[in-house]
Write an enzyme that holds these catalytic residues in place. Structure first.
Site, PDB file in Angstrom:
ATOM      1  N   ARG A 218       0.872  -1.184   0.000  1.00  0.00           N
ATOM      2  CA  ARG A 218       0.000   0.000   0.000  1.00  0.00           C
ATOM      3  C   ARG A 218       0.907   1.231   0.000  1.00  0.00           C
ATOM      4  O   ARG A 218       1.307   1.740   1.046  1.00  0.00           O
ATOM      5  CB  ARG A 218      -0.931  -0.021   1.209  1.00  0.00           C
ATOM      6  CG  ARG A 218      -1.907  -1.206   1.190  1.00  0.00           C
ATOM      7  CD  ARG A 218      -2.869  -1.196   2.363  1.00  0.00           C
ATOM      8  NE  ARG A 218      -3.732  -2.366   2.339  1.00  0.00           N
ATOM      9  CZ  ARG A 218      -4.607  -2.674   3.308  1.00  0.00           C
ATOM     10  NH1 ARG A 218      -4.697  -1.891   4.378  1.00  0.00           N
ATOM     11  NH2 ARG A 218      -5.356  -3.756   3.220  1.00  0.00           N
TER      12      ARG A 218
ATOM     13  N   GLN B  24      -1.727 -10.108   6.222  1.00  0.00           N
ATOM     14  CA  GLN B  24      -2.948 -10.482   6.936  1.00  0.00           C
ATOM     15  C   GLN B  24      -3.248 -11.961   6.736  1.00  0.00           C
ATOM     16  O   GLN B  24      -2.807 -12.565   5.762  1.00  0.00           O
ATOM     17  CB  GLN B  24      -4.157  -9.695   6.397  1.00  0.00           C
ATOM     18  CG  GLN B  24      -4.121  -8.223   6.601  1.00  0.00           C
ATOM     19  CD  GLN B  24      -5.385  -7.549   6.068  1.00  0.00           C
ATOM     20  OE1 GLN B  24      -5.618  -6.386   6.348  1.00  0.00           O
ATOM     21  NE2 GLN B  24      -6.186  -8.232   5.290  1.00  0.00           N
TER      22      GLN B  24
ATOM     23  N   ASP C  10     -15.076  -3.489  13.050  1.00  0.00           N
ATOM     24  CA  ASP C  10     -13.644  -3.643  13.316  1.00  0.00           C
ATOM     25  C   ASP C  10     -13.436  -4.164  14.733  1.00  0.00           C
ATOM     26  O   ASP C  10     -14.111  -3.718  15.671  1.00  0.00           O
ATOM     27  CB  ASP C  10     -12.915  -2.300  13.202  1.00  0.00           C
ATOM     28  CG  ASP C  10     -12.877  -1.764  11.778  1.00  0.00           C
ATOM     29  OD1 ASP C  10     -13.083  -2.551  10.835  1.00  0.00           O
ATOM     30  OD2 ASP C  10     -12.637  -0.556  11.619  1.00  0.00           O
TER      31      ASP C  10
ATOM     32  N   GLU D 260      -6.374  -1.504  16.036  1.00  0.00           N
ATOM     33  CA  GLU D 260      -7.235  -2.318  15.169  1.00  0.00           C
ATOM     34  C   GLU D 260      -6.519  -3.606  14.785  1.00  0.00           C
ATOM     35  O   GLU D 260      -5.423  -3.582  14.235  1.00  0.00           O
ATOM     36  CB  GLU D 260      -7.629  -1.545  13.913  1.00  0.00           C
ATOM     37  CG  GLU D 260      -8.570  -2.333  13.001  1.00  0.00           C
ATOM     38  CD  GLU D 260      -8.869  -1.629  11.696  1.00  0.00           C
ATOM     39  OE1 GLU D 260      -8.932  -2.306  10.657  1.00  0.00           O
ATOM     40  OE2 GLU D 260      -9.033  -0.375  11.714  1.00  0.00           O
TER      41      GLU D 260
ATOM     42  N   SER E 115     -10.611  -6.081  10.380  1.00  0.00           N
ATOM     43  CA  SER E 115     -11.772  -5.492   9.730  1.00  0.00           C
ATOM     44  C   SER E 115     -12.528  -6.649   9.083  1.00  0.00           C
ATOM     45  O   SER E 115     -11.924  -7.473   8.384  1.00  0.00           O
ATOM     46  CB  SER E 115     -11.335  -4.474   8.669  1.00  0.00           C
ATOM     47  OG  SER E 115     -12.445  -4.015   7.922  1.00  0.00           O
TER      48      SER E 115
END
Length: 345
Positions: free
Chosen positions: A111, A126, A246, A259, A262
């Site tokens: 990203r 992830q 979340d 966090e 999600s």
């Protein structure tokens, strides 16, 4: 580098060698627990997908994917994935995964528009997972049930890490608290969404904030969500909109909400059309993924992503995600971290 947070008196609980061993142990233990808890089969995932298929995750709709031409395909463009939210649903269909079962995979992404700080990196890793569900399971009660099962795997992993490293004392509460983003807004109308998250995470230790992406009573969403995977516009049994959310926990090292995941029940035909209209993106109905969903060839599902480096960072009480993963950081950030006992890989 303005967002870099330096914990006062920080000293890593584990040295570099112990950290690497701890990362391996956590990743092995957690993914096997998650797979058993949700009945997930491991599959192999792509690092990139073809541009123009609608398969890439648009995140908040403004992030630019890393794009490159493919020589043997007449320079057609491919995109490095942001996440696999939509790709996984196609795999459920292509592998004929039955209701109550699902898949998980290691998702690695780049990203390039990420703002770099203690918890955000150019590199994202992830466990992406997706489960086939029935029409009756598209409900807030089922969503909460799945969240509790995931939280159970998170709690078990925290305990076995403590067994291996007694200095890392467990701190997560026995249960996770559920709250809708609209409820948080009413409780703290003068705070930003991030400040409201901090309040909730500190108060409860672990919280699932529901209804991410839909417009709240102040005319703004709690946070951005693309319109074509999570269902954030359907009214749920509590009278609020949104079948997603979340998972956040309180991070004692960073003194803030953190966090971890999600996730949500995915759009069906009706909610996809509604959300594309809300976002002014109805042209996306012509893309490959969206056509398959609208024609009914994709199953109903629930799914999400769980941050691997984030979980390791929490369990091992690290101050910076760069202590867990190898990435690129500004020179001044590396210098400041080095001066404050934060060894970036």
């Amino acid at each position: 580098m303005g967002k870099l947070f330096i914990p006062k008196g920080y000293k890593p609980a584990l040295d570099l060698r112990q950290t690497e061993l701890g990362i391996q142990f956590i990743k092995d233990f957690f993914q096997h627990n998650l797979a058993a808890e949700l009945r997930l089969r491991r599959v192999t995932a792509p690092l990139f997908v073809m541009k123009g298929t609608g398969l890439n995750d648009d995140l908040n709709g403004v992030e630019r994917p890393v794009t490159f031409p493919i020589k043997d395909l007449a320079d057609q463009k491919a995109e490095v994935v942001h996440s696999l939210a939509k790709w996984k649903r196609m795999i459920l269909a292509d592998y004929s995964i039955e209701e109550g079962y699902g898949i998980y995979t290691d998702m690695n992404a780049i990203r390039s528009d990420e703002e770099l700080d203690n918890i955000h990196s150019l590199y994202v890793d992830q466990w992406d997972w997706e489960m086939t569900i029935s029409k009756e399971q598209r409900s807030i009660d089922f969503l909460k049930q799945v969240v509790r099962r995931i939280y159970g795997a998170i709690k078990r992993t925290e305990y076995v890490v403590f067994e291996r490293y007694p200095q890392l004392v467990p701190q997560l509460p026995d249960d996770i608290h559920f709250v809708h983003a609209e409820e948080l807004l009413r409780l703290y109308p003068n705070l930003t969404p991030k400040e409201r998250e901090d309040k909730a995470a500190k108060a409860y230790g672990a919280v699932f904030i529901m209804g991410i992406g839909g417009e709240l009573s102040n005319g703004e969403p709690h946070d951005g969500r693309a319109p074509d995977y999570d269902d954030w516009s359907t009214e749920n049994s509590d009278g609020f909109k949104g079948l997603n959310g979340d998972i956040l926990i309180w991070n004692p090292v960073l003194e803030r909400s953190f966090e971890i995941s999600s996730m949500g029940i995915r759009v069906d035909k009706d909610s996809l059309e509604r959300q594309l209209k809300i976002k002014g993106q109805e042209q996306r109905k012509e893309l490959y993924f969206h056509k398959r969903l609208l024609e009914g060839s994709l199953p109903l599902s629930i799914g999400g992503g769980i941050g691997q480096s984030r979980l390791c960072m929490f369990y091992l009480r690290k101050a910076h995600i760069g202590e867990i993963q190898a990435s690129i950081w500004p020179d001044d950030m590396r210098k400041t971290c080095s001066e404050n006992n934060i060894p970036l890989i």
